[in-house]
Design a protein around this motif. Structure first.
Motif, PDB file in Angstrom:
ATOM      1  N   SER A  73     -12.454 -15.624 -25.407  1.00  0.00           N
ATOM      2  CA  SER A  73     -11.689 -16.870 -25.299  1.00  0.00           C
ATOM      3  C   SER A  73     -10.220 -16.648 -25.645  1.00  0.00           C
ATOM      4  CB  SER A  73     -12.274 -17.915 -26.252  1.00  0.00           C
ATOM      5  OG  SER A  73     -12.172 -17.469 -27.591  1.00  0.00           O
ATOM      6  N   THR A  74      -9.413 -17.637 -25.296  1.00  0.00           N
ATOM      7  CA  THR A  74      -7.984 -17.615 -25.639  1.00  0.00           C
ATOM      8  C   THR A  74      -7.782 -18.234 -27.026  1.00  0.00           C
ATOM      9  OG1 THR A  74      -7.621 -19.802 -24.698  1.00  0.00           O
ATOM     10  CG2 THR A  74      -7.358 -17.909 -23.208  1.00  0.00           C
ATOM     11  N   GLU A  75      -6.609 -17.998 -27.580  1.00  0.00           N
ATOM     12  CA  GLU A  75      -6.290 -18.616 -28.875  1.00  0.00           C
ATOM     13  C   GLU A  75      -6.260 -20.140 -28.738  1.00  0.00           C
ATOM     14  OE1 GLU A  75      -2.957 -18.534 -32.448  1.00  0.00           O
ATOM     15  OE2 GLU A  75      -2.739 -17.183 -30.738  1.00  0.00           O
ATOM     16  N   ALA A  76      -5.791 -20.632 -27.591  1.00  0.00           N
ATOM     17  CA  ALA A  76      -5.759 -22.081 -27.371  1.00  0.00           C
ATOM     18  C   ALA A  76      -7.170 -22.672 -27.394  1.00  0.00           C
ATOM     19  CB  ALA A  76      -5.081 -22.391 -26.033  1.00  0.00           C
ATOM     20  N   ALA A  77      -8.114 -21.952 -26.805  1.00  0.00           N
ATOM     21  CA  ALA A  77      -9.500 -22.431 -26.802  1.00  0.00           C
ATOM     22  C   ALA A  77     -10.068 -22.441 -28.211  1.00  0.00           C
ATOM     23  CB  ALA A  77     -10.359 -21.548 -25.896  1.00  0.00           C
ATOM     24  N   ARG A  78      -9.760 -21.418 -28.987  1.00  0.00           N
ATOM     25  CA  ARG A  78     -10.292 -21.350 -30.356  1.00  0.00           C
ATOM     26  C   ARG A  78      -9.686 -22.442 -31.234  1.00  0.00           C
ATOM     27  NH1 ARG A  78      -9.837 -15.699 -29.144  1.00  0.00           N
ATOM     28  NH2 ARG A  78      -7.892 -15.486 -30.318  1.00  0.00           N
ATOM     29  N   LYS A  79      -8.408 -22.713 -31.057  1.00  0.00           N
ATOM     30  CA  LYS A  79      -7.777 -23.779 -31.843  1.00  0.00           C
ATOM     31  C   LYS A  79      -8.337 -25.149 -31.469  1.00  0.00           C
ATOM     32  CE  LYS A  79      -3.471 -21.663 -33.304  1.00  0.00           C
ATOM     33  NZ  LYS A  79      -2.008 -21.649 -33.253  1.00  0.00           N
ATOM     34  N   ARG A  80      -8.582 -25.344 -30.185  1.00  0.00           N
ATOM     35  CA  ARG A  80      -9.163 -26.619 -29.741  1.00  0.00           C
ATOM     36  C   ARG A  80     -10.606 -26.735 -30.245  1.00  0.00           C
ATOM     37  NH1 ARG A  80      -9.031 -31.759 -29.171  1.00  0.00           N
ATOM     38  NH2 ARG A  80      -9.911 -32.616 -27.250  1.00  0.00           N
ATOM     39  N   ALA A  81     -11.326 -25.618 -30.268  1.00  0.00           N
ATOM     40  CA  ALA A  81     -12.695 -25.625 -30.776  1.00  0.00           C
ATOM     41  C   ALA A  81     -12.729 -26.019 -32.253  1.00  0.00           C
ATOM     42  CB  ALA A  81     -13.344 -24.261 -30.573  1.00  0.00           C
ATOM     43  N   ASP A  82     -11.736 -25.578 -33.037  1.00  0.00           N
ATOM     44  CA  ASP A  82     -11.629 -25.993 -34.442  1.00  0.00           C
ATOM     45  C   ASP A  82     -11.621 -27.515 -34.555  1.00  0.00           C
ATOM     46  OD1 ASP A  82     -11.447 -23.391 -35.332  1.00  0.00           O
ATOM     47  OD2 ASP A  82      -9.292 -23.463 -35.744  1.00  0.00           O
TER      48      ASP A  82
END
Length: 225
Positions: A73-82
């Motif tokens: 995943s991208t960092e954007a996806a991980r931040k949104r997942a948070d």
């Protein structure tokens, strides 16, 4: 239950997920909602990872969890997942989802009546840790709810050290189901009690614990012996 000779503590420090809270009773539906939303928002194009992968990461810091669960995943996806994970967890808790392990509330109340100081030390987010305690009706039993999310600690060893210093605790038991809990206890000169009833980790994670319990009520027996 198995134990070595333990010192009587003035406080008990508990992990949350896999120790007090049976996390999969909340996390399984939340996991699927998170990935449905990520796909709807075009942040993640793959199939939903197995929920077992997420459960096996409980006890880690959130940033490390997502690297394990969705390494592609991208960092954007991980931040949104948070954001989504916390939102859906709190919505689930508010609607009554999620269960404490058997006998947790009654045992905590007995420990409190005996004059024991009770704390939580979790690698989770502040609002999640406090939300579980509040929605499950046990928040008032604790002298402090410590989370990596609130104190921005790099490890549970550091988080427990902060807790001990803040409250002037000299002797305590660290109670948890993961290697990070054993390390947090040992790294602060405390006894570590391993919760062998949790299924999220591997049995080897509790190597080095001073005692193992297969039922939460066994904490009372340990104190009495």
């Amino acid at each position: 239950m198995s134990e070595r000779k333990l010192r009587l503590p003035e406080a008990l420090i508990f992990d949350m997920d896999g120790t007090l809270f049976e996390t999969d009773t909340l996390l399984v539906p939340v996991h699927h909602r998170v990935f449905e939303t990520l796909r709807e928002e075009r942040l993640y194009e793959h199939e939903t990872p197995p929920v077992e992968r997420l459960l096996s990461c409980l006890g880690m810091l959130l940033e490390d969890i997502w690297r394990q669960v969705m390494p592609d995943s991208t960092e954007a996806a991980r931040k949104r997942a948070d954001v989504l994970l916390l939102q859906y967890e709190l919505e689930g808790l508010a609607s009554g989802e999620g269960e404490l392990y058997p006998h947790v509330e009654a045992t905590l109340r007995e420990l409190k009546q005996r004059g024991m100081k009770l704390f939580v030390a979790s690698n989770g987010l502040e609002d999640y840790v406090k939300g579980v305690a509040r929605y499950k009706g046990i928040a008032e039993l604790f002298d402090g709810l410590y989370s990596a999310g609130e104190y921005a600690t790099a490890s549970k060893v550091d988080l427990v050290a902060r807790l001990l210093q803040d409250h002037g605790i000299q002797s305590a038991w660290m109670v948890g189901d993961r290697s990070s809990d054993v390390e947090a206890g040992k790294g602060n000169g405390l006894e570590a009690i391993g919760c062998a009833y949790a299924t999220y980790g591997r049995a080897a994670e509790l190597d080095g614990a001073d005692a193992l319990i297969g039922d939460f009520r066994e904490l009372i027996k340990l104190l009495d012996t």
